[in-house]
Design an enzyme around this catalytic site. Structure first.
Site, PDB file in Angstrom:
ATOM      1  N   LYS A   1      66.450  47.690  44.543  1.00 19.66           N
ATOM      2  CA  LYS A   1      66.089  46.926  43.145  1.00 19.66           C
ATOM      3  C   LYS A   1      66.178  45.490  43.619  1.00 19.66           C
ATOM      4  CE  LYS A   1      65.025  45.253  40.014  1.00 19.66           C
ATOM      5  NZ  LYS A   1      63.313  44.373  39.622  1.00 19.66           N
TER       6      LYS A   1
ATOM      7  N   ALA B   1      56.803  43.453  36.502  1.00 18.89           N
ATOM      8  CA  ALA B   1      57.174  41.398  35.918  1.00 18.89           C
ATOM      9  C   ALA B   1      56.591  40.853  34.557  1.00 18.89           C
ATOM     10  CB  ALA B   1      56.117  41.281  37.190  1.00 18.89           C
ATOM     11  N   GLU B   2      57.229  39.848  33.962  1.00 19.50           N
ATOM     12  CA  GLU B   2      56.702  39.560  33.131  1.00 19.50           C
ATOM     13  C   GLU B   2      55.235  39.033  33.121  1.00 19.50           C
ATOM     14  OE1 GLU B   2      60.192  37.299  31.852  1.00 19.50           O
ATOM     15  OE2 GLU B   2      61.545  37.985  32.416  1.00 19.50           O
TER      16      GLU B   2
ATOM     17  N   PHE C   1      59.928  29.396  43.109  1.00 20.76           N
ATOM     18  CA  PHE C   1      59.814  30.648  42.303  1.00 20.76           C
ATOM     19  C   PHE C   1      60.771  30.411  41.137  1.00 20.76           C
ATOM     20  CE2 PHE C   1      62.475  32.295  45.666  1.00 20.76           C
ATOM     21  CZ  PHE C   1      63.581  32.116  44.989  1.00 20.76           C
TER      22      PHE C   1
ATOM     23  N   GLY D   1      65.889  42.668  24.943  1.00 16.75           N
ATOM     24  CA  GLY D   1      65.120  41.753  25.514  1.00 16.75           C
ATOM     25  C   GLY D   1      64.131  41.829  26.713  1.00 16.75           C
TER      26      GLY D   1
ATOM     27  N   CYS E   1      65.339  36.106  37.470  1.00 18.40           N
ATOM     28  CA  CYS E   1      65.412  37.042  38.461  1.00 18.40           C
ATOM     29  C   CYS E   1      65.923  37.579  39.750  1.00 18.40           C
ATOM     30  CB  CYS E   1      65.173  38.879  38.089  1.00 18.40           C
ATOM     31  SG  CYS E   1      65.405  39.509  36.733  1.00 18.40           S
TER      32      CYS E   1
ATOM     33  N   ARG F   1      50.826  24.019  41.595  1.00 10.30           N
ATOM     34  CA  ARG F   1      50.115  25.580  41.504  1.00 10.30           C
ATOM     35  C   ARG F   1      49.576  25.844  42.302  1.00 10.30           C
ATOM     36  NH1 ARG F   1      54.396  28.956  39.737  1.00 10.30           N
ATOM     37  NH2 ARG F   1      55.870  27.410  38.294  1.00 10.30           N
TER      38      ARG F   1
ATOM     39  N   ASP G   1      69.950  46.353  19.816  1.00 13.01           N
ATOM     40  CA  ASP G   1      70.554  44.543  20.370  1.00 13.01           C
ATOM     41  C   ASP G   1      72.236  44.190  18.863  1.00 13.01           C
ATOM     42  OD1 ASP G   1      69.526  43.074  22.027  1.00 13.01           O
ATOM     43  OD2 ASP G   1      70.865  42.306  21.120  1.00 13.01           O
TER      44      ASP G   1
ATOM     45  N   GLY H   1      69.752  46.714  24.465  1.00 12.35           N
ATOM     46  CA  GLY H   1      69.464  45.501  25.081  1.00 12.35           C
ATOM     47  C   GLY H   1      67.798  45.685  24.574  1.00 12.35           C
TER      48      GLY H   1
ATOM     49  N   GLU I   1      64.400  48.934  36.537  1.00  8.16           N
ATOM     50  CA  GLU I   1      62.889  48.439  36.319  1.00  8.16           C
ATOM     51  C   GLU I   1      62.330  47.438  37.135  1.00  8.16           C
ATOM     52  OE1 GLU I   1      60.889  50.083  33.474  1.00  8.16           O
ATOM     53  OE2 GLU I   1      59.014  48.241  34.737  1.00  8.16           O
TER      54      GLU I   1
HETATM   55  P1  NAD Z   1      67.376  39.733  28.338  1.00  8.78           P
HETATM   56  O1  NAD Z   1      68.805  38.499  28.318  1.00  8.78           O
HETATM   57  O2  NAD Z   1      66.185  39.117  27.942  1.00  8.78           O
HETATM   58  O3  NAD Z   1      68.037  40.541  27.022  1.00  8.78           O
HETATM   59  C1  NAD Z   1      68.816  41.657  27.058  1.00  8.78           C
HETATM   60  C2  NAD Z   1      69.368  41.439  26.096  1.00  8.78           C
HETATM   61  O4  NAD Z   1      70.852  42.540  25.810  1.00  8.78           O
HETATM   62  C3  NAD Z   1      70.001  40.151  25.125  1.00  8.78           C
HETATM   63  O5  NAD Z   1      69.114  40.376  24.190  1.00  8.78           O
HETATM   64  C4  NAD Z   1      71.668  40.721  24.531  1.00  8.78           C
HETATM   65  O6  NAD Z   1      71.256  39.750  23.547  1.00  8.78           O
HETATM   66  C5  NAD Z   1      71.640  41.745  24.425  1.00  8.78           C
HETATM   67  N1  NAD Z   1      73.569  42.154  24.264  1.00  8.78           N
HETATM   68  C6  NAD Z   1      73.527  42.280  25.316  1.00  8.78           C
HETATM   69  N2  NAD Z   1      75.261  42.591  25.158  1.00  8.78           N
HETATM   70  C7  NAD Z   1      74.604  43.539  24.756  1.00  8.78           C
HETATM   71  C8  NAD Z   1      75.720  44.287  24.254  1.00  8.78           C
HETATM   72  N3  NAD Z   1      76.778  44.871  24.666  1.00  8.78           N
HETATM   73  N4  NAD Z   1      75.088  45.401  23.183  1.00  8.78           N
HETATM   74  C9  NAD Z   1      74.121  45.417  22.790  1.00  8.78           C
HETATM   75  N5  NAD Z   1      73.267  44.237  22.944  1.00  8.78           N
HETATM   76  C10 NAD Z   1      73.431  43.178  23.964  1.00  8.78           C
HETATM   77  O7  NAD Z   1      67.407  40.803  29.885  1.00  8.78           O
HETATM   78  P2  NAD Z   1      66.138  41.402  29.991  1.00  8.78           P
HETATM   79  O8  NAD Z   1      65.233  40.171  30.338  1.00  8.78           O
HETATM   80  O9  NAD Z   1      65.363  41.911  30.111  1.00  8.78           O
HETATM   81  O10 NAD Z   1      67.456  41.816  31.832  1.00  8.78           O
HETATM   82  C11 NAD Z   1      67.945  42.772  31.259  1.00  8.78           C
HETATM   83  C12 NAD Z   1      68.211  43.525  32.831  1.00  8.78           C
HETATM   84  O11 NAD Z   1      67.019  44.139  33.203  1.00  8.78           O
HETATM   85  C13 NAD Z   1      68.954  43.085  33.935  1.00  8.78           C
HETATM   86  O12 NAD Z   1      69.648  42.488  34.511  1.00  8.78           O
HETATM   87  C14 NAD Z   1      67.632  42.050  34.190  1.00  8.78           C
HETATM   88  O13 NAD Z   1      68.181  41.759  36.071  1.00  8.78           O
HETATM   89  C15 NAD Z   1      66.705  43.384  35.347  1.00  8.78           C
HETATM   90  N6  NAD Z   1      65.550  43.007  34.987  1.00  8.78           N
HETATM   91  C16 NAD Z   1      64.751  41.767  34.369  1.00  8.78           C
HETATM   92  C17 NAD Z   1      63.414  41.744  33.952  1.00  8.78           C
HETATM   93  C18 NAD Z   1      62.762  40.753  33.411  1.00  8.78           C
HETATM   94  O14 NAD Z   1      61.240  40.614  33.918  1.00  8.78           O
HETATM   95  N7  NAD Z   1      62.958  40.241  32.645  1.00  8.78           N
HETATM   96  C19 NAD Z   1      62.566  42.294  35.291  1.00  8.78           C
HETATM   97  C20 NAD Z   1      63.350  43.349  35.403  1.00  8.78           C
HETATM   98  C21 NAD Z   1      64.756  44.098  36.181  1.00  8.78           C
HETATM   99  C1  UGA Z   2      59.585  39.824  40.107  1.00  7.28           C
HETATM  100  C2  UGA Z   2      59.260  40.997  40.355  1.00  7.28           C
HETATM  101  O1  UGA Z   2      58.063  40.846  40.559  1.00  7.28           O
HETATM  102  C3  UGA Z   2      59.546  42.211  39.764  1.00  7.28           C
HETATM  103  O2  UGA Z   2      58.398  43.176  40.318  1.00  7.28           O
HETATM  104  C4  UGA Z   2      61.221  42.386  38.926  1.00  7.28           C
HETATM  105  O3  UGA Z   2      60.543  43.914  38.268  1.00  7.28           O
HETATM  106  C5  UGA Z   2      61.057  41.114  38.148  1.00  7.28           C
HETATM  107  O4  UGA Z   2      61.353  39.928  39.286  1.00  7.28           O
HETATM  108  C6  UGA Z   2      62.963  41.118  38.027  1.00  7.28           C
HETATM  109  O5  UGA Z   2      64.015  42.299  38.191  1.00  7.28           O
HETATM  110  O6  UGA Z   2      62.872  40.469  36.974  1.00  7.28           O
HETATM  111  P1  UGA Z   2      59.446  38.048  37.683  1.00  7.28           P
HETATM  112  O7  UGA Z   2      59.946  37.128  38.072  1.00  7.28           O
HETATM  113  O8  UGA Z   2      58.895  37.987  36.184  1.00  7.28           O
HETATM  114  O9  UGA Z   2      59.120  39.608  38.307  1.00  7.28           O
HETATM  115  O10 UGA Z   2      58.211  37.525  37.885  1.00  7.28           O
HETATM  116  P2  UGA Z   2      57.114  36.992  39.527  1.00  7.28           P
HETATM  117  O11 UGA Z   2      55.514  37.632  39.238  1.00  7.28           O
HETATM  118  O12 UGA Z   2      57.489  38.487  40.547  1.00  7.28           O
HETATM  119  O13 UGA Z   2      57.340  35.518  39.711  1.00  7.28           O
HETATM  120  C7  UGA Z   2      57.941  35.367  39.711  1.00  7.28           C
HETATM  121  C8  UGA Z   2      57.960  33.795  40.266  1.00  7.28           C
HETATM  122  O14 UGA Z   2      57.538  33.840  41.926  1.00  7.28           O
HETATM  123  C9  UGA Z   2      57.349  32.673  39.491  1.00  7.28           C
HETATM  124  O15 UGA Z   2      57.432  31.930  39.522  1.00  7.28           O
HETATM  125  C10 UGA Z   2      55.786  32.744  40.429  1.00  7.28           C
HETATM  126  O16 UGA Z   2      55.526  31.835  39.855  1.00  7.28           O
HETATM  127  C11 UGA Z   2      56.613  32.617  41.938  1.00  7.28           C
HETATM  128  N1  UGA Z   2      55.475  32.713  42.462  1.00  7.28           N
HETATM  129  C12 UGA Z   2      55.696  34.685  42.678  1.00  7.28           C
HETATM  130  C13 UGA Z   2      54.712  32.592  43.646  1.00  7.28           C
HETATM  131  O17 UGA Z   2      55.218  30.963  43.746  1.00  7.28           O
HETATM  132  N2  UGA Z   2      53.847  32.440  44.140  1.00  7.28           N
HETATM  133  C14 UGA Z   2      53.367  34.083  44.544  1.00  7.28           C
HETATM  134  O18 UGA Z   2      52.706  34.231  45.300  1.00  7.28           O
HETATM  135  C15 UGA Z   2      53.849  35.051  43.393  1.00  7.28           C
END
Ligand code: NAD
Ligand code: UGA
Length: 462
Positions: free
Chosen positions: A217, A165-166, A269, A12, A273, A439, A35, A10, A162
Site C-alpha cells: 500500500k 482515489a477520491e 500533488f 471518514g 495520503c 492544471r 465514529d 472510522g 484501500e
Molecule cells: P478521515 O480522517 O476522513 O476519517 C477517519 C475517521 O476516524 C474520523 O472521522 C475520526 O473521527 C475517526 N476516528 C479516529 N479515531 C477513532 C476512534 N478511536 N474511534 C472511532 N472513530 C475514530 O480519514 P480517511 O481519509 O478516511 O483515512 C483513513 C485511513 O485510510 C488512513 O490511514 C488513510 O491513509 C487511508 N486511506 C485513505 C484514502 C483516502 O482517499 N482518503 C484512501 C486509501 C487509504
Molecule cells: C491516491 C491514490 O490514487 C489512491 O490509489 C490511494 O488509495 C489514495 O491516494 C490514498 O491512499 O489516499 P487520491 O489522493 O485520492 O488517491 O487522488 P489521486 O487521483 O491519486 O491524486 C492525488 C494528487 O495527485 C492530486 O492532487 C492530483 O491532482 C495529483 N495528480 C494526479 C497530478 O497532479 N497529476 C496526475 O497525473 C495525477
C-alpha cells in the site's frame, strides 16, 4: 466461518464509502460504521443525501440503497464491536507532529486506541482488518495489544489496504483493479474474500503475507506520487526549452511499458495520503539504516514542494515582481476535482506564499466551504486569524469574484472552469489580464485569442 455482522471504526473518506459499497453488495450482512465524531455520524444519517459528510459522485445512490436496510452509522462504538464478527479499522493515521519521528513517521495513536477498545470489549472471537494505511509490521503491534489486553478471545489480523482515489471512490470500489488481502489464517482470509467475491472477479483478489500487503500500500502511493513528481520535474525543463509537457506526456505515455495514466503535470500533488505515506516510507527506510533508499523517495516530496512554490513565484515574477494589493482570483481550492477534500491541497500553500507578498486573494471552489478554506489557512500558522480573513475572501459566485481581478490562478481542475464564458471574464478583469493555469486545464488557443497573458504549467517559453 460465516460473517453476519461487520463493524467499521472510522466513518471518514475511506470507512464511509467502502462500507457503503460492501453493504450494498452484501445485503445479508449487517454493516455498522462507527465514529467518535457525532457531527459526522449525524451527517451520514441525514435524510437529505446532499448533506452527507463527504462529496463523492455516486455515493448518495449507494447510501440511499443500503442505509437503514443493512448499513448503519452510529457513535456507539462499544456496541458495534461487541456484536461484530469482523471489525475494520479505518481511522486516520496522520504524520506525527511530536516526539520521535516528528514530521515523518505515522502517528499510530488512533490505531492503538482502537485495538485497546476492541480488546476490552470483545467477548467472542473476531477478525480484525487493517483498512487504514499503516507502516509495515503494524499487525505485529496490533496482535500484541489485542492478545495482552483482551479477555482471552481469539483475534485474527488481516491487512486489507484501500486503493480508492477520491473523486472516483465509488467507481473504484465497484470496479477495483485489485483487492489486496494479507494474512496468516486461511479461514479468516477466506471470510474476507467472500465479502468481496459478491462483486469482484476472483482473479482480482490477491492474497499475500501480512507484511507484503502492508508495504504494498505504501509502495503503490509512492510510485503514483513519483510519476507526478517525475512529470512535474520535466514541466520545468519544458518551460526553458520550448517543449510542451502535455505533448511529452502523450509521447511517452503511448509506450505501453510506461502507460498514459498519472502523467498530468500540475501545481503539485496534494491529498491526505501521498505525502504522509512517502514520509512514512522514508522514515521506515531510515530506521533500517537504508540511507540511499530513504533519500531516493524523499526526493519525490522535495520536488513536489518545489513545484508549489515555483508556481507562486511564477505568478509574482510575471506580475512585474509585485503582487502587493493585487487581486488574484483562485479557481479551486480542493486538492483535485470532484471532491470537497482539501487536505494538503497545493492551493493553500500557493495562497500562503502570495499572502506573504501581501496579495489580495479571492477564492471560489464549487464544493469547498469558506469555513474550510479559513481553517486550512489558519492551520498553517503563518499569520493571525484576523489577517487571513482580511487578506483572503471566499466567494460563492465566480463571476462576482473575478470583477476587477488582476489575475486568475487555476488551482483545481474542476470541469466547470473550462466551460466559463472567458470573453466575459476578460471584460471584467483589469488589463493586462493574467491567467496562471496550474492544471493545464484551459484551452490555450482560446486564452491567447482573447489576449490573456496566459501561463500554463510546463508549456510557456519565457
Ligand atoms: P478521515 O480522517 O476522513 O476519517 C477517519 C475517521 O476516524 C474520523 O472521522 C475520526 O473521527 C475517526 N476516528 C479516529 N479515531 C477513532 C476512534 N478511536 N474511534 C472511532 N472513530 C475514530 O480519514 P480517511 O481519509 O478516511 O483515512 C483513513 C485511513 O485510510 C488512513 O490511514 C488513510 O491513509 C487511508 N486511506 C485513505 C484514502 C483516502 O482517499 N482518503 C484512501 C486509501 C487509504
Ligand atoms: C491516491 C491514490 O490514487 C489512491 O490509489 C490511494 O488509495 C489514495 O491516494 C490514498 O491512499 O489516499 P487520491 O489522493 O485520492 O488517491 O487522488 P489521486 O487521483 O491519486 O491524486 C492525488 C494528487 O495527485 C492530486 O492532487 C492530483 O491532482 C495529483 N495528480 C494526479 C497530478 O497532479 N497529476 C496526475 O497525473 C495525477
Amino acid at each position: 466461518m460465516i460473517i453476519r455482522k461487520i463493524a467499521c471504526i472510522g466513518a471518514g473518506y475511506v470507512g464511509g464509502p467502502t462500507m457503503s459499497v460492501i453493504a450494498q453488495k452484501n445485503p445479508n450482512i449487517q454493516v455498522t460504521v462507527v465514529d467518535l465524531n457525532q457531527e459526522r455520524i449525524d451527517a451520514w444519517n441525514d435524510s437529505d443525501l446532499i448533506n452527507l459528510p463527504i462529496y463523492e459522485p455516486g455515493l448518495d445512490a449507494v447510501v440511499a440503497e443500503a442505509r437503514g436496510r443493512n448499513l448503519f452509522f452510529s457513535t456507539d462504538v462499544n456496541k458495534a464491536i461487541d456484536e461484530a464478527d469482523m471489525i475494520f479499522i479505518s481511522v486516520n493515521t496522520p504524520t506525527k507532529t511530536y516526539g520521535k519521528g516528528k514530521g515523518q513517521a505515522a502517528d499510530l495513536k488512533y490505531i492503538e486506541l482502537c485495538a485497546r477498545q476492541i480488546a476490552s470489549i470483545s467477548k467472542s472471537d473476531k477478525i480484525v482488518v487493517e483498512k487504514s494505511t499503516l507502516p509495515v509490521r503494524t499487525a505485529e503491534a496490533l496482535k500484541n495489544i489485542l492478545e495482552n489486553t483482551g479477555n482471552g478471545v481469539n483475534f485474527n489480523i488481516l491487512s486489507n489496504p484501500e486503493f480508492l482515489a477520491e473523486g472516483t471512490a465509488i467507481a473504484d470500489l465497484h470496479n477495483p483493479d485489485r483487492v489486496l488481502i494479507g494474512g496468516e489464517d486461511a479461514e479468516s482470509i477466506n471470510a474476507l474474500v467472500s465479502l468481496y467475491e459478491a462483486w469482484v472477479p476472483k482473479e482480482r483478489i490477491l492474497r499475500t503475507n501480512l507484511w507484503s500487503s502492508e508495504l504494498a500500500k505504501l509502495v503503490a502511493n509512492a510510485f503514483l506520487a513519483q510519476r507526478v513528481s517525475s512529470i512535474n520535474a520535466i514541466s520545468e525543463l519544458c518551460e526553458v526549452t520550448g517543449a510542451n509537457v502535455d505533448e511529452v506526456s502523450r509521447a511517452i505515455g503511448q509506450d505501453s511499458r510506461i502507460g498514459a495514466k498519472f502523467l498530468k503535470s500540475s501545481v503539485g500533488f496534494g491529498g491526505s495520503c501521498f505525502q504522509k505515506d512517502i514520509l512514512n516510507l522514508v522514515y521506515i527506510a531510515r530506521s533500517y539504516n537504508l540511507k540511499e533508499v530513504a533519500d531516493y523517495w524523499e526526493q519525490v516530496i522535495i520536488l513536489n514542494d518545489h513545484q508549489k512554490s515555483r508556481f507562486a513565484e511564477k505568478i509574482i515574477q510575471t506580475m512585474y515582481n509585485t503582487v502587493n494589493g493585487k487581486k488574484i482570483a483562485f479557481l479551486g481550492w480542493a486538492f483535485k476535482k470532484d471532491t470537497n477534500d482539501t487536505r494538503e491541497s497545493p492551493a493553500m500553500y500557493v495562497a500562503d506564499h502570495l499572502l506573504d507578498e501581501e496579495a489580495s486573494i479571492v477564492v471560489y471552489d464549487p464544493k469547498v466551504s469558506a469555513e474550510q478554506i479559513y481553517r486550512d489557512l489558519d492551520s498553517l500558522g503563518t499569520r493571525s486569524i484576523e489577517e487571513n480573513r482580511r487578506l483572503l475572501k471566499v466567494f460563492n459566485d465566480p463571476l462576482d469574484m473575478i470583477q476587477d481581478a488582476h489575475a486568475i490562478a487555476v488551482l483545481t481542475e474542476w470541469d466547470e472552469f473550462r466551460g466559463y464564458d472567458w470573453k466575459l471574464i476578460k471584460n471584467k478583469m483589469k488589463r493586462p489580464s493574467f491567467v496562471f493555469d496550474g492544471r493545464g486545464l484551459l484551452d490555450s488557443s482560446l486564452m491567447n485569442s482573447l489576449n490573456f497573458t496566459y501561463y500554463s504549467i510546463g508549456s510557456n517559453v519565457k
